[in-house]
Design a protein around this motif. Structure first.
Motif, PDB file in Angstrom:
ATOM      1  N   LYS A 131      -7.859  17.349  22.904  1.00  0.00           N
ATOM      2  CA  LYS A 131      -9.311  17.159  22.766  1.00  0.00           C
ATOM      3  C   LYS A 131     -10.092  17.870  23.854  1.00  0.00           C
ATOM      4  CE  LYS A 131     -11.152  14.794  19.401  1.00  0.00           C
ATOM      5  NZ  LYS A 131     -11.959  13.761  18.773  1.00  0.00           N
ATOM      6  N   THR A 133     -12.008  18.255  27.634  1.00  0.00           N
ATOM      7  CA  THR A 133     -12.991  17.435  28.342  1.00  0.00           C
ATOM      8  C   THR A 133     -14.359  18.004  27.997  1.00  0.00           C
ATOM      9  OG1 THR A 133     -12.995  18.886  30.270  1.00  0.00           O
ATOM     10  CG2 THR A 133     -11.383  17.078  30.258  1.00  0.00           C
ATOM     11  N   PRO A 134     -15.428  17.239  28.294  1.00  0.00           N
ATOM     12  CA  PRO A 134     -16.760  17.734  27.929  1.00  0.00           C
ATOM     13  C   PRO A 134     -17.033  19.138  28.479  1.00  0.00           C
ATOM     14  CG  PRO A 134     -16.897  15.437  28.534  1.00  0.00           C
ATOM     15  CD  PRO A 134     -15.477  15.859  28.816  1.00  0.00           C
ATOM     16  N   GLY A 138     -11.512  22.130  23.655  1.00  0.00           N
ATOM     17  CA  GLY A 138     -10.227  21.592  23.238  1.00  0.00           C
ATOM     18  C   GLY A 138      -9.307  22.694  22.709  1.00  0.00           C
ATOM     19  N   SER A 178     -17.014  22.051  20.754  1.00  0.00           N
ATOM     20  CA  SER A 178     -18.348  21.429  20.795  1.00  0.00           C
ATOM     21  C   SER A 178     -18.550  20.669  22.107  1.00  0.00           C
ATOM     22  CB  SER A 178     -18.495  20.461  19.622  1.00  0.00           C
ATOM     23  OG  SER A 178     -19.715  19.746  19.760  1.00  0.00           O
ATOM     24  N   SER A 179     -19.774  20.704  22.613  1.00  0.00           N
ATOM     25  CA  SER A 179     -20.076  19.915  23.818  1.00  0.00           C
ATOM     26  C   SER A 179     -20.103  18.422  23.471  1.00  0.00           C
ATOM     27  CB  SER A 179     -21.418  20.343  24.403  1.00  0.00           C
ATOM     28  OG  SER A 179     -22.418  20.160  23.417  1.00  0.00           O
ATOM     29  N   ASN A 180     -20.215  18.121  22.213  1.00  0.00           N
ATOM     30  CA  ASN A 180     -20.130  16.731  21.749  1.00  0.00           C
ATOM     31  C   ASN A 180     -18.682  16.460  21.336  1.00  0.00           C
ATOM     32  OD1 ASN A 180     -20.231  14.297  20.428  1.00  0.00           O
ATOM     33  ND2 ASN A 180     -22.024  14.792  19.169  1.00  0.00           N
ATOM     34  N   MET A 181     -18.010  15.668  22.157  1.00  0.00           N
ATOM     35  CA  MET A 181     -16.582  15.422  21.941  1.00  0.00           C
ATOM     36  C   MET A 181     -16.289  14.870  20.547  1.00  0.00           C
ATOM     37  SD  MET A 181     -15.083  16.380  24.720  1.00  0.00           S
ATOM     38  CE  MET A 181     -13.476  15.586  24.760  1.00  0.00           C
ATOM     39  N   ARG A 184     -15.254  17.332  17.856  1.00  0.00           N
ATOM     40  CA  ARG A 184     -13.994  18.078  17.953  1.00  0.00           C
ATOM     41  C   ARG A 184     -12.982  17.544  16.933  1.00  0.00           C
ATOM     42  NH1 ARG A 184     -13.513  19.350  24.518  1.00  0.00           N
ATOM     43  NH2 ARG A 184     -15.611  20.260  24.652  1.00  0.00           N
TER      44      ARG A 184
END
Ligand code: ATP
Ligand code: MG
Ligand code: MG
Length: 554
Positions: A131, A133-134, A138, A178-181, A184
């Motif tokens: 995944k 990290t922010p 990933g 994506s910056s929004n986890m 992902r």
């Protein structure tokens, strides 16, 4: 009355209407997961959604978000419906996310066909590691580029029960950078070989919340899907799933987030409330100390007071913690207007009037509620012997003690002025009886000179020969800490108040002999009490609902 300003969701709706959104397409929902009983936090969401329904004359669905068979039960469904009705709200349709399992499955196939979903066959640990990290993208799953045919075959196998739990999941193919986890490649389906409370064993794959919620809103044509702030980051995903299926002729639901209700001195997660129930720390979900709707109801809360509380705290976009005393304030305010006044003595000491005739009984008039003329009067029997509260007597009165003491007078509520003369004590020095004389002309309401005489204090009392014994359950806060679930090193259970329940025996006036479960009273000078569901004709049981004054300030 003052014009109330619109809260931010009402403002959004007003704007939508002004921009041409048809009012008759407004539709809301309240979406509980049937994995526990409703609590006061849910009441806030209920009052918000159903409040909008009433304000805009729009339907509000009750949708059970029942996608996790491991934790959901029919008992909870029934309890949720009962609590909603008690709160005074009527839903339009009773619906279940599980009713959409087939449609959700069909849409999942559509996503696979469109290259927007794939079956991942890694362990959950491996997926978690990939995944990122922010701040760091990933890593793609090695299965991310499976062919549509392979995905369809595997997904069908998942559905048909060919695989063990944890072997395969269906993931949306979105953006592993994506910056929004949450974007992902979130999981859409997992294998769960569990019986569902409604669909039985029809399914052994179950859709995840994020996939289910928006699509369910869409199926029901919910215009404004309101949830709490922790879902802000989920909104992008909610929109992404809708993008995959949305038909422009239909209402497209939008998600809006508001601040959840937090109350001090309690916990409000269903998981924690369930733990209190399962470990017998409380006596069930409706224990009068619980912040559940059923607990508050059993405690003696009125639905009007809960609705008023929700109105008073408002709808905000920022988290805060509300004082428990505000909830009690709303309750006291309502009960003050509606609860009949009666007399009860909870820590009795006997008083004898030496100059009152033996065997005489007078039926005195007592006003039921000075706040409500229509409540009328009742008769209360008076005789030579009665109980008062032990703390209402001191042999020698200190300054400003406006109760009974030797040589001093007080008025008995609805009755006479008495003067204490002497006491009897047992071998331990405990007072067993107080001897008094009374002013024979001083009967309240008789119009005589003596009846108008001002004395410093008025006491409540119950005639000994007419007294009805009752069990009275007194409650204190359930937790001794303001935020019991906020501690890193300690568990919320470390903050239980060991003295949150005490059970005493008291005496109540005979008019209460026929009181039925749920009936509410003010025991004069003591607080508000209601009849518990355990109460029977042969054994009355009362709960102390709330005191007359705020007891929370330390
Ligand atoms: P819990 O964490 O207590 O289990 P939940 O949010 O998982 O709560 P749901 O049954 O999913 O419980 O909640 C139904 C609705 O009630 C949701 O829309 C949720 O946002 C709302 N809700 C739950 N708790 C609160 C709260 N404390 N304040 C306001 N709304 C709440
Ligand atoms: Mg939930
Ligand atoms: Mg939950």
């Amino acid at each position: 009355t003052e014009e109330k300003s619109l809260h931010f969701i009402e403002q959004i709706i007003e704007e939508n209407l002004a921009n041409g959104f048809p009012q008759n397409k407004l539709r809301f929902r309240f979406p509980p997961e049937p994995n526990g009983y409703l609590h006061i936090g849910h009441a806030k969401s209920i009052c918000l959604n159903f409040g909008l329904g009433l304000k805009y004359n729009a339907p509000v669905n009750l949708r059970f978000d029942d996608t996790n068979p491991a934790k959901e039960e029919q008992e909870y469904v029934d309890a949720i419906k009962e609590d909603l009705q008690w709160l005074g709200f009527q839903w339009d349709k009773e619906l279940y996310a599980s009713d959409y399992f087939q449609q959700l499955y069909d849409w999942a196939i559509l996503l696979i066909n469109n290259g927007k979903a794939y079956v991942d066959s890694q362990s959950s640990e491996a997926m978690a590691e990939q995944k990122g990290t922010p701040s760091q993208a990933g890593v793609d799953s090695p299965y991310r580029n499976r062919s549509v045919e392979e995905n369809l075959a595997l997904f069908e196998g998942m559905k048909n029960g060919d695989f063990e739990e944890g072997t395969h999941v269906l993931r949306a193919k979105i953006d592993m950078a994506s910056s929004n986890m949450l974007m992902r490649d979130p999981i859409m389906y997992r294998v769960l070989h569990k019986e569902h409370h409604r669909t039985g064993n029809d399914w052994c794959i179950y859709p995840m919340y994020d996939y289910t919620h928006g699509e369910s809103d869409y199926l029901e044509q919910i215009s404004h899907s309101i949830c709490t702030l922790e879902f802000v980051m989920h909104r992008e995903l909610y929109d992404w799933f809708l993008d995959q299926i949305y038909d422009t002729n239909k209402v497209r639901p939008h998600q809006y987030e508001f601040a959840r209700l937090n109350l001090n001195y309690t916990v409000m997660s269903k998981r924690k409330l369930l733990q209190l129930v399962q470990e017998n720390i409380v006596n069930g979900w409706d224990d009068p100390r619980m912040p559940t709707i059923s607990g508050l109801r059993r405690r003696g809360y009125t639905s009007a007071s809960i609705r008023k509380f929700c109105e008073n705290i408002g709808v905000a976009k920022r988290e805060n913690i509300i004082d428990y005393s505000l909830l009690e304030f709303c309750l006291r305010d309502d009960l003050n207007k509606t609860a009949p006044r009666v007399m009860a003595v909870l820590d009795p000491v006997k008083v004898v009037i030496t100059n009152y005739p033996d065997g005489k009984v007078e039926l005195l008039d007592a006003e039921n509620n000075q706040e409500d003329e229509s409540a009328g009067f009742r008769k209360v029997p008076f005789s030579k012997e009665f109980y008062i509260e032990r703390e209402d007597f001191l042999e020698v009165a200190p300054a400003k003690f406006f109760r009974l003491s030797i040589g001093n007078e007080v008025r008995l509520k609805n009755a006479y002025i008495i003067k204490a003369e002497s006491v009897s004590k047992d071998e331990n020095g405990t007072i067993t009886e107080i001897q008094v004389t009374y002013d024979t002309d001083s009967l309240s309401g008789s119009g005589s000179e003596a009846s108008k005489r001002k004395v410093a204090g008025t006491l409540h009392w119950v005639s000994v020969q007419h007294a009805v014994e009752a069990e009275v359950r007194l409650y204190d806060r359930l937790f001794i800490d303001e935020a019991p679930d906020s501690h890193k090193e300690k568990n919320f259970l470390d903050f239980m108040n060991p003295n949150s329940l005490s059970i005493i025996k008291g005496f109540v006036e005979p008019s209460l002999e026929t009181a039925a479960p749920g009936d509410k009273f003010q025991f004069q000078r003591l607080g508000y009490f209601n009849v518990d569901k355990d109460s029977t004709a042969s054994k009355l049981v009362f709960n102390k609902t709330v005191g007359l004054k705020d007891a929370w300030e330390e």
